[in-house]
Design a protein around this motif. Sequence first.
Motif, PDB file in Angstrom:
ATOM      1  N   LYS A  38       0.794  -1.230   0.000  1.00 28.91           N
ATOM      2  CA  LYS A  38       0.000   0.000   0.000  1.00 28.91           C
ATOM      3  C   LYS A  38       0.830   1.286   0.000  1.00 28.91           C
ATOM      4  CE  LYS A  38      -4.303  -1.815   1.889  1.00 28.91           C
ATOM      5  NZ  LYS A  38      -5.244  -1.833   3.018  1.00 28.91           N
ATOM      6  N   ASP A  39       1.971   1.272   0.639  1.00 26.36           N
ATOM      7  CA  ASP A  39       2.764   2.501   0.739  1.00 26.36           C
ATOM      8  C   ASP A  39       3.770   2.658  -0.399  1.00 26.36           C
ATOM      9  OD1 ASP A  39       1.464   3.208   3.087  1.00 26.36           O
ATOM     10  OD2 ASP A  39       2.884   2.083   4.330  1.00 26.36           O
ATOM     11  N   GLY A  40       3.769   1.718  -1.338  1.00 24.18           N
ATOM     12  CA  GLY A  40       4.717   1.787  -2.450  1.00 24.18           C
ATOM     13  C   GLY A  40       4.322   2.818  -3.496  1.00 24.18           C
ATOM     14  N   LYS A  41       5.250   3.131  -4.362  1.00 21.78           N
ATOM     15  CA  LYS A  41       5.022   4.092  -5.444  1.00 21.78           C
ATOM     16  C   LYS A  41       4.209   3.453  -6.557  1.00 21.78           C
ATOM     17  CE  LYS A  41       7.567   6.908  -8.810  1.00 21.78           C
ATOM     18  NZ  LYS A  41       8.912   7.229  -9.364  1.00 21.78           N
ATOM     19  N   ASP A  42       3.313   4.226  -7.146  1.00 18.86           N
ATOM     20  CA  ASP A  42       2.503   3.720  -8.253  1.00 18.86           C
ATOM     21  C   ASP A  42       3.260   3.797  -9.567  1.00 18.86           C
ATOM     22  OD1 ASP A  42       0.245   3.009  -6.866  1.00 18.86           O
ATOM     23  OD2 ASP A  42      -0.753   4.933  -7.133  1.00 18.86           O
ATOM     24  N   ILE A  85       3.307  -3.045  -8.043  1.00 17.99           N
ATOM     25  CA  ILE A  85       4.271  -4.102  -8.375  1.00 17.99           C
ATOM     26  C   ILE A  85       5.125  -3.735  -9.580  1.00 17.99           C
ATOM     27  CG2 ILE A  85       4.445  -6.489  -9.215  1.00 17.99           C
ATOM     28  CD1 ILE A  85       1.876  -7.065  -7.555  1.00 17.99           C
ATOM     29  N   ALA A  86       4.486  -3.138 -10.608  1.00 18.18           N
ATOM     30  CA  ALA A  86       5.159  -2.892 -11.888  1.00 18.18           C
ATOM     31  C   ALA A  86       5.311  -1.400 -12.157  1.00 18.18           C
ATOM     32  CB  ALA A  86       4.375  -3.550 -13.018  1.00 18.18           C
ATOM     33  N   ASP A  87       6.218  -1.066 -13.077  1.00 17.34           N
ATOM     34  CA  ASP A  87       6.414   0.342 -13.463  1.00 17.34           C
ATOM     35  C   ASP A  87       5.400   0.785 -14.499  1.00 17.34           C
ATOM     36  OD1 ASP A  87       8.641   0.517 -11.770  1.00 17.34           O
ATOM     37  OD2 ASP A  87       9.982  -0.258 -13.336  1.00 17.34           O
ATOM     38  N   TYR A  88       4.870  -0.173 -15.276  1.00 15.80           N
ATOM     39  CA  TYR A  88       3.855   0.128 -16.289  1.00 15.80           C
ATOM     40  C   TYR A  88       2.773  -0.955 -16.208  1.00 15.80           C
ATOM     41  CZ  TYR A  88       7.472   3.184 -18.108  1.00 15.80           C
ATOM     42  OH  TYR A  88       8.426   4.148 -18.223  1.00 15.80           O
ATOM     43  N   VAL A  89       1.538  -0.518 -16.164  1.00 16.67           N
ATOM     44  CA  VAL A  89       0.411  -1.451 -16.098  1.00 16.67           C
ATOM     45  C   VAL A  89      -0.507  -1.167 -17.280  1.00 16.67           C
ATOM     46  CG1 VAL A  89      -1.626  -2.176 -14.791  1.00 16.67           C
ATOM     47  CG2 VAL A  89       0.525  -1.662 -13.596  1.00 16.67           C
ATOM     48  N   VAL A  90      -0.730  -2.214 -18.093  1.00 23.18           N
ATOM     49  CA  VAL A  90      -1.593  -2.091 -19.262  1.00 23.18           C
ATOM     50  C   VAL A  90      -2.905  -2.801 -18.943  1.00 23.18           C
ATOM     51  CG1 VAL A  90      -1.819  -2.468 -21.743  1.00 23.18           C
ATOM     52  CG2 VAL A  90       0.459  -2.192 -20.728  1.00 23.18           C
TER      53      VAL A  90
END
Length: 558
Positions: A51-55, A293-298
Amino acid sequence: MTIKSDIEIARAATMKPIAEVAARVGIPADAIVPYGNTKAKVSFKHIDSLKDGKDGKLILVTAISPTPAGEGKTTTTVGLGDGLNRIGKKAMMCLREPSLGPCFGVKGGAAGGGYAQVVPMEDINLHFTGDFHAITSAHNLLSALIDNHIYWGNSLGFDTRRIAWKRVLDMNDRALREIVNSLGGVANGFPRTDGFDITVASEVMAILCLSLDLKDLERRLGNIIVGYTRDKTPIRARELKADGAMTVLLKDALMPNLVQTLENNPVFIHGGPFANIAHGCNSVLATKSALKIADYVVTEAGFGADLGAEKFFDIKCRKAGLKPDAAVVVATVRALKMHGGVAKDNLKTENVLAVNKGCENLKRHLENMAKFGVPIAVAINRFVTDTDAEMQEVMKAAESLGARAFVCTHWADGGAGTEALARHIVELADGGRSAFKPLYPDDMTLRDKVKTIATEIYRASDIACDASVETAFKDLEAGGFGKLPVCMAKTQYSFSTDPNKRGAPEGHIVPVRELRLSAGAEFVVVVTGEIMTMPGLPRVPAADSIRLNADGQIEGLF
């Protein structure tokens, strides 16, 4: 050259153990709940730890208005995700789960196609991890509790003429649209009219896909309005004490499902509301988790941008606090020819003029998408019969509205066929150009929200509501539901409510037939035109060709 079917390609795939796929994106082995060796759920404990991670950056894939020629939106979503990973980016995809209704009906499965697929294909398109069965069971438990309550004295005062909760089944079955239940005498209860919707149209499906956690799920389930008393006072699922047991049935279903592409990249496939009768997006929980989790989400939104993208922006993003960074509109030369007036049997013949005419549909979608403030690119999903001149016409149409178009060959080449598009999407997403905003504010009246979508997105001149619908608008406002978003139930084949009007019709009237309050999902379903919440099977259903071969393998699934 023999072209392999989707199922043959999927069956030949070399899948990695799901724990290995999870580890690539930092999901530890003790955070997954395996369903065999190639699919798993991700635990709530691990999701909470993110929850506290970067989007990461959120990319939406949508499309032009669908035609029988096909557009390949899911295939493009998978291909783009694979392409992003090929150019060295840490990317995930978020997709919806397929419904058995279309699988055995006419539309087929929803795991991509060619060499841009998610596997195990047969599992995903059939029972998968049992989420849809859990949703069906939870929904029908509530149905059973309603009739049981009435049987044992009806202390809540249900007016049996105003039961608002049907039953559901994950199959196309027109015979169940309208039924009479509790026949057979006193022991079976009080006869009343009833009916079935398909599971993907269930409010429980929408609730699961919009819930943030189990507590939020139980709250929303309790808020479902299942019927009314004679004085029209709403009765909620919570009053039947149904919310706790329904949550228990959905406990595992709320965990996102992790699988992989043919190129072994991670994919969340979770939830599956229809886009023309529900909000048409995968679960909020899967999308928000993937962004940590990922840097890019499609991710994708169902059907054309007038339905799927509008609901993604105005319902999912609004409710979940998501801010998309870029969007892709998928088009095919074949589909654009159909929008330009070419019959399906003549699509293999070059027709630049028809492509030019059909591009009015593409341009309309691009204009509409710009209203949400998200930078856009166009993916031309190439078929072998497409000519260079036809594709140049599509590129010109996109560029006339400031969007770059890319010829993509992911169906044949996998992620290698989308590398140019992937690089451009990275530029858009990283460029800080997104100024996302929903189409309408929360405090606009429900009727004005509907009219805004009809005039701004469908390019109608107005909406038409009879006296009962006008009264329903007023009653919902008076009941405190005026700030909810609206979920338009409309044909996917046209900007109008007439599925035969392809291209870019305008100036039409959008008839509002009915309003349905989804108090748990927290939106109002606006039924327009002839929309069925329980589809029927076609004259020749796909089920006719699905069977096991002599080796026990599934054939005919697509």
